[in-house]
Every structure is written in structure tokens, then in C-alpha cells.
Enzyme design. Sequence first.
Site, PDB file in Angstrom:
ATOM      1  N   ALA A  54       0.833  -1.201   0.000  1.00 57.07           N
ATOM      2  CA  ALA A  54       0.000   0.000   0.000  1.00 57.07           C
ATOM      3  C   ALA A  54       0.873   1.258   0.000  1.00 57.07           C
ATOM      4  O   ALA A  54       0.662   2.172  -0.798  1.00 57.07           O
ATOM      5  CB  ALA A  54      -0.941  -0.007   1.206  1.00 57.07           C
ATOM      6  N   SER A 294       1.142 -21.615   1.853  1.00 55.36           N
ATOM      7  CA  SER A 294       0.138 -20.942   1.020  1.00 55.36           C
ATOM      8  C   SER A 294      -1.153 -21.724   0.853  1.00 55.36           C
ATOM      9  O   SER A 294      -1.162 -22.936   0.680  1.00 55.36           O
ATOM     10  CB  SER A 294       0.711 -20.686  -0.370  1.00 55.36           C
ATOM     11  OG  SER A 294      -0.324 -20.294  -1.237  1.00 55.36           O
ATOM     12  N   ARG A 340     -11.130 -19.436   4.574  1.00 50.17           N
ATOM     13  CA  ARG A 340     -10.169 -19.683   5.649  1.00 50.17           C
ATOM     14  C   ARG A 340     -10.803 -19.872   7.014  1.00 50.17           C
ATOM     15  O   ARG A 340     -10.400 -20.741   7.779  1.00 50.17           O
ATOM     16  CB  ARG A 340      -9.190 -18.510   5.709  1.00 50.17           C
ATOM     17  CG  ARG A 340      -8.324 -18.467   4.494  1.00 50.17           C
ATOM     18  CD  ARG A 340      -7.441 -17.261   4.463  1.00 50.17           C
ATOM     19  NE  ARG A 340      -6.549 -17.374   3.301  1.00 50.17           N
ATOM     20  CZ  ARG A 340      -5.656 -16.468   2.958  1.00 50.17           C
ATOM     21  NH1 ARG A 340      -5.533 -15.366   3.665  1.00 50.17           N
ATOM     22  NH2 ARG A 340      -4.887 -16.646   1.917  1.00 50.17           N
ATOM     23  N   ARG A 445     -11.246 -12.387   5.421  1.00 49.19           N
ATOM     24  CA  ARG A 445     -10.677 -12.048   4.123  1.00 49.19           C
ATOM     25  C   ARG A 445     -10.490 -13.304   3.287  1.00 49.19           C
ATOM     26  O   ARG A 445     -10.030 -14.321   3.796  1.00 49.19           O
ATOM     27  CB  ARG A 445      -9.325 -11.353   4.299  1.00 49.19           C
ATOM     28  CG  ARG A 445      -8.682 -10.971   2.969  1.00 49.19           C
ATOM     29  CD  ARG A 445      -7.404 -10.169   3.162  1.00 49.19           C
ATOM     30  NE  ARG A 445      -6.344 -10.930   3.803  1.00 49.19           N
ATOM     31  CZ  ARG A 445      -5.623 -11.862   3.203  1.00 49.19           C
ATOM     32  NH1 ARG A 445      -5.852 -12.196   1.949  1.00 49.19           N
ATOM     33  NH2 ARG A 445      -4.658 -12.476   3.860  1.00 49.19           N
ATOM     34  N   LEU A 451      -3.237  -8.626  -1.223  1.00 47.84           N
ATOM     35  CA  LEU A 451      -2.357  -7.957  -2.177  1.00 47.84           C
ATOM     36  C   LEU A 451      -3.196  -7.047  -3.063  1.00 47.84           C
ATOM     37  O   LEU A 451      -2.823  -5.912  -3.361  1.00 47.84           O
ATOM     38  CB  LEU A 451      -1.615  -8.996  -3.021  1.00 47.84           C
ATOM     39  CG  LEU A 451      -0.797 -10.023  -2.246  1.00 47.84           C
ATOM     40  CD1 LEU A 451      -0.022 -10.930  -3.189  1.00 47.84           C
ATOM     41  CD2 LEU A 451       0.164  -9.332  -1.302  1.00 47.84           C
TER      42      LEU A 451
END
Lengths: 647, 256
Positions: A54, A294, A340, A445, A451
Site C-alpha cells: 500500500a 500458502s 479460511r 478475508r 495484495l
Amino acid sequence: MTIADSPAGSARLDSKVPSGPMSERWSKHKFDLKLVNPANRRKFDVIVVGTGLAGASAAATLAEMGYKVKAFCTHDSPRRAHSIAAQGGINAAKNYKGDGDSVHRLFYDTVKGGDYRSRESNVHRLAEVSVDIIDQCVAQGVPFAREYGGLLDNRSFGGAQVARTFYARGQTGQQLLLGAYGAMNRMIEAGRIEMHTRREMVDLVKVDGIARGIITRNLSNGEYERHSAHTVLLCTGGYGNVFYLSTNAKNSNVTAAWRAHKRGAFMANPCYTQIHPTCIPRSGDYQSKLTLMSESLRNDGRVWVPATKGDQRPAQDIPEAERDYYLERKYPSFGNLVPRDVASRNAKTVCDDGRGVGPTGEAVYLDFGDAIRRDGRAAIEARYGNLFEMYERITGDNPYEVPMRIYPAVHYTMGGLWVDYNLESTVPGLFVLGEANFSDHGANRLGASALMQGLADGYFVIPATIASHLAGRVLEDVNTEHDAFAEAEANARGRAEALMAVNGTRSVDSMHRELGNIVWNYCGMERTAEGLTEGIAKIRDLRAQFWEDVRVLGDPNTVNQDLEKAGRVADFMEFAEVMFHDGLTRDESCGGHFRAEHQTEEGEAKRDDEHFAHAAAWEFQGEGELPVEHREPLSFEEVKLTTRSYK
Amino acid sequence: MIQKTGHGDMKLTLEVWRQAAPGAPGKFETYEVDANEHMSFLEMLDVLNQQLVERGEEPVVFEHDCREGICGSCNLTIDGKPHGPRERTTVCQLHMREYRSGDRIRIEPWRANAFPIVKDLMVDRSAFDRIQQAGGYVSVNTGAAPDAHAIPVAKQNADMAFDAAQCIGCGACVAACPNASAMLFTSAKVSQFTLLPQGQPERERRVLAMVETMDEEGFGNCSNHYECEAACPKAISVTNIARMNREYARASLKRR
């Protein structure tokens, strides 16, 4: 606090969401915003704190536009920000796969994935600019994975039934950050960004109620420095290290955000934390951090535990019929790619049931046996080689031969400083970007969205919305001789001196670890009113003990990593209490906030839309005082409020 | 829930470089530390620092952040080898199972003129940033990009560009090189862009500017020892140096 005495929606929280059809709002808003004439931009100083995705993207873009940018990072180089560690990918609604993706579908998936606790207009904007991000990064020379025809490759992530995730092997965050770092470097070379490395923001300076500067501590020599500007952008990441053990980098912290909070920026939804399902389990009490594997691994890896409790046999000796592929069994349409929060909670459930594996019983298998038999070892190695190697380095086990053992770990924080549609906090002139704000992910999220959000905020949102402040307000000339700078500097110095003066017996790390245990036990994957109340008392005790017994050695005028840590841990000790308070007040389950009192018969999170379809933003009232809650009601015009189902 | 057993416990003797400030005299101090084979090397140093704080001694300053091998912060030379004995591994990914109880381990920072010591094991690597600032980018303003599929890139080239782009900027290549050369670091970025169509418009300017800055910063020349590739935690290949040399020669001729 009960629902009855909670305040109603506060007039001070104006989200500034534009009106009109959802798909036209961002365009309309950009047109309606005032502009800063290109020749005038060089008259405006912009402070950017933090140089992750960011911050770096914002600093580069604003400098390209002609603003005078001063950027700050705690590392020795802006390239080391924690965005660098993101592995899996970045979402974009390109529909290059032709599998029916669209801006609307990405928007829909993200609102649903966030369990209906995000602001629809922001999420729609995010989905719209996602496509521009990929174009930008490719033009910068980011080496995304490609197919033999030379076009970009995509894979799937949790919570989506299309392949929209762009990736650069298992190092997508690294490649995107290095792209943004390059863009920044170009502007540093051109003299349009003044880069300050090894600086920590220790206070925010307000003049006439407007953010006009910061105080930094030079981490090399301990000097305090004053920096004035017309606006301040916080791009300082999340607060996951309040748990001590997390997948965050060791130096990630809440300090900049917390000190801004103490100057009037409201903290929104701090109880929304993401526990990532696929991390390497803990191995001992000396453990300093947890390592993520990941989510992309769930494309090919199958999650299972033994069907019977206490089955101690090695994985390969357990026959197929005696394995429980519990995600595939419970969620046939999403299978191993459920979001998740759902995957993490299910892992906890089977482990609590006594079916966990490994020496601690706090792990489940992620098995690539079938994928290797199907596609061959070479194919799996091409997809995940670096992740398998990382796993082997840490555990000493070879995942090509035995299933990985994984367990959930704290990974990301959806909560953060409250911002309006322009990304401006409740302190005028203070903007908050990326993970540090609360805006786009609701209560959970989705993978490959962090990203996307960091770069959306930096490359495309703030360059437009910053004019709302710079062209919209009269900004008097301010320099660092102003009393407000002296006051803030004295405040920051005083805090550091107080920490050095305690001279107790306990190391900073030992007390941070103790705080982390409290937060994990009472505000982790499962929360209860009773536990949160008990946790608050424990946090208060520990905080009092910290200020009596912490030991910070060394010279404050050279590199002093213990003093740096002590300042951050002191802030975490205060922050944790607001987080617990938020969790206690939010008397429902949603996304990553699972209150055990509120679950369906099948153990899924049960929302209470009638009472809690809002963002809770907390206003600081003084150290040790209860913060005051303000609410921003969330309306769902496009995506109908329904019970999330991934079955 | 964590099991506590004596399994894997080890006693080590450390010789650690201590230096109070830039330019101050430094020396090796010897410490005894109790570790466990499951610890990472940096967790072992955490234990040392905990012991030091308990004894009222100032903890050892060392750089670290992500502890998963990607941020490039850690910069320890262990027994003479940058990042320690295991190949393709940063210090933070090195685990104590590589060692045996009773081992004596010498820990020092990168040694290179271009990387002055800041304190203890921390060095100043800002020269690397200045090399990147000289040209390590594609000059494209935000919002000015064509569609990502406008220019196909052969998979082989994209993969090679990625291999070069993996550099984490740790500086092990410099620390390992007898000449303290930064050729591997610089060539990795030059290669990434040479291999991609997006890098072509600035191809000559980039390599000339980056090499010039690299020389100005006081890094030495490459004399083909290849220690850099051996020390690199991301196994960046020395073929990138050859490619940069070609690019440099080509650009020099073209500029004439």
C-alpha cells in the site's frame, strides 16, 4: 455492555459513500471529487508511513503525479516490508480463463466471503480496479506465471469457484512489492520521494484538528525527528503480532495505528482477525513465529485426520477407509477450498475431538499423495516446489513422501483504523491504506485479496481521493516549530524514557509472549463472553506488571532493539483491551469472529443481522478508560444478506 | 499442549561479534547457550538474548524480520559461511538440527567495505538500494499500462526472468565474494528486465547506470570465483553475471 445500552449510529461517522447504481459509484465519485491542478501538486507535502504494497504503491504514484512525498520505513530498505512474504497470489476479475468471472462475481464473492460485514461500495470499487492492478504490474515487469502460449496463468483460491488468482510461483507478494519498490526507486532517483529508512513513527501531529505531521525515532541513533506535511498516509499493516505467535514478520506492529488512535482516529472492528488454516504447527515453547503454507496448496492437497480418536499410526499406515477427509465430506461443492475461517474452525473441531495428529495433537494432514499419483511429482514440484522446500527446512519432513502437518495460525487482521470511502480516518487529513484500515474484507478475508487491496488503495484509490482533502480544505502553512510538534515529541520521548526507567526483571519478549497467550486463548479461534471478560482482567494485570517489571537495557541513543520492541509491546498491551472489548460487544458470530454462544446446530457461525450489521468504531477516551463505540450501519443493496453456505 | 522433553537439547559455545557503534573497535565475545535441535538459528539467538537480559547484559543486535527466508534481513556469517552451512538457506531458515551438542559456532556480520557495521551483527546495506535507484525498474506511470495480455511473453523467458527476480537483497553474494563484488545482485535485476519485453526500451540506460553506481559504491569486481552463487539463498545463477557483462558491452558500444 449489552445491546440495549449500545449507542445508535453516530453522526460523526460519515462514510461518504456515493449514491447511484453500485457499478457507477466509483466513476461518479472520481468525477465529483475536486482536482489538484498538476502545477499545484508540488506545493503539497505528503507523508507516507510504511512501504509495503500500500505505502510503496501510494508513494510512487503520488510522486509521479507531482506531489512532494516523504516516505518512512522501519527497515534498512523499503523492500523488506512484510508484504514481501505473501505467497499465493492476487485476485483480479480479468476472466482470462473464460470461466464466467466478472467484476460483479469478484465483488459478490468478497462480500459473501467477508460474511456480510464489509462496506459494499468499497468492495465493488476494489473489484473494479483489480483488473488495472494486473495491467500495471505486468507493465512494470513483474514476472507472473505464464502458460506456454505466453499468456498469464491463473489458479483458484478459497471461497471462489473460478480461477482468478494471478501468481508468481509461491512468491507473489515479493514480486509485486519489488515492482512497487522499483516504481518508488524511480521517483527517489528523480528527487520526488525523500526516503527515510530505519525510522519508526512514534506520534501523529495534529494542528487545528488536522493531521499535519509525524514524529519519528531514528532507529540508528535514537534521535527524535519532526516532519510536517499537508497530509499523512498510514500504510503500516496489521496487528497480528498482538498474538505474539503469528505468521507476521517479527517487527510488524500496531504502534503507528495505535498512536494515531490515541490522537483521535477511531479503531474499527479490532476483533476481526484471520486465523489461516494452513500453517506449520508449533514445535516448542521457544517458538518465535509461525510459518504459513500458502492456501494455493489446497488446490491439490487433501485435508484429513484419522477417523477414530487416538489413532497413533503413521499416516501411510492408515488405510483410505479409516481417514476422514472432513472438508470434502462436509462441504462437497467447495471441498478443500472452503474459506479460511471455515477451514480453520473445522481443524480446531477435529483436534478438540482428539483426532489431531503429530506430537502435540494440534495438527491435521495436508496430503499430496493423490495429486502426485495423478499429475506426477514434477508437476507438483513446478507448482509448489519452493513451499515444499520451506516445509522440509523447518520440519525436517519431506512432504513428497509424508503428508504435511498443518494447523491454523494468526495471519491477517481485517479490523483496523476506520476510514470513509476516501480512505480518510476520523482525523481529517489522516488517510489509512492497506491492512491498516478496516474497510474491504468484513469479518473474513478471502485468499489473494490482501495484495489486491493494498495495491488498489495505493495505486488507484488514494491518488484520486487525496484531492478531497488537499483541494477541499484550506490548509494553513505549518512548520515543525509549531507547539504541536514540540508537544508530540515530548510525549514520544517521555514514553521511551519511562520504559527505560522501569528497570525491572523481565524481558520484553517474555511479557509479549504472555500477552500473546492470553489473546490466543480468549480471543483466538473461539470466543465466549465469559472468556473475553476474564481475558480483559488478565490483560490489565499484565499491563500493570509490564510497567513495573519490564527490563530494557542498553543505550537509547544507539540501535536498541529491545527499546523498539518495548514501545510496540506497550502499545499491544493497550490495544488488546479494545480488541477484547469489541469482541465482547459483538454478541454474534461472523467470519473470523466466532462466539461459541452463537452457532448453528452444525457448528457454523451464526450472524445476527438485526443487531450487528454494522461496523463498530472505537473512540479513545484515555489510557485504561473504556473506549466509546460508534457505529456505521452497513446496508446490503446488491448482495442479499443470506446465511453463508459452502456446502 | 506443547510437549516438553529433554529430547534434542544441546549445549553450545558461541563466539559473537560485538561492536558498540560504527567505526568502534569490535571483538568476539564467548557465550554458552542451551538450545534445542528443533529451534531455528535465530531462535537460538533469542535464547541467548533472553539469558543476557536476565544477567543484566545488553542483548546482541541482529537483523531479522520475516523469519521465513524472504525479506532478506538476516545477514550472519556463521563459521565463515554467509547464512551458514546449509545451501540455499537463509539464517532464519537454518535449524539447529544441523549442529551437535558441544559445537562451537562463530557468528559475525557480513564483511565488506560497502556494508559498514552499524552495531554488533547489523550492517548498512543502503548501497544496494542506491544501485536499484539507478535503474532497477521499468519507467511506467501508474494508470498508463496496456492490457496485461497485450504482449505475450514466452513461458521460458518469464520463468528465467522470475528466477533472476527472486533475489532477496540480503547481500550474501557480497559477503561470500573475495572481492566483495555486487555483480550477482546487480545482474539479477538487469537480467530480469533484459529477458522481458517490458524492459527493452530502457535496456541500455539501465545496465550502464546500475553498473556505474555499483562501482561508485565501492563493490569489487567479479573474478569468477562463483562463491556468490554458492552462498545465495535463492540460488541465483552466475549466468546472470555473464548476461549483464554482455548487456554492458552491447550498451557501451551502442552508446558510442
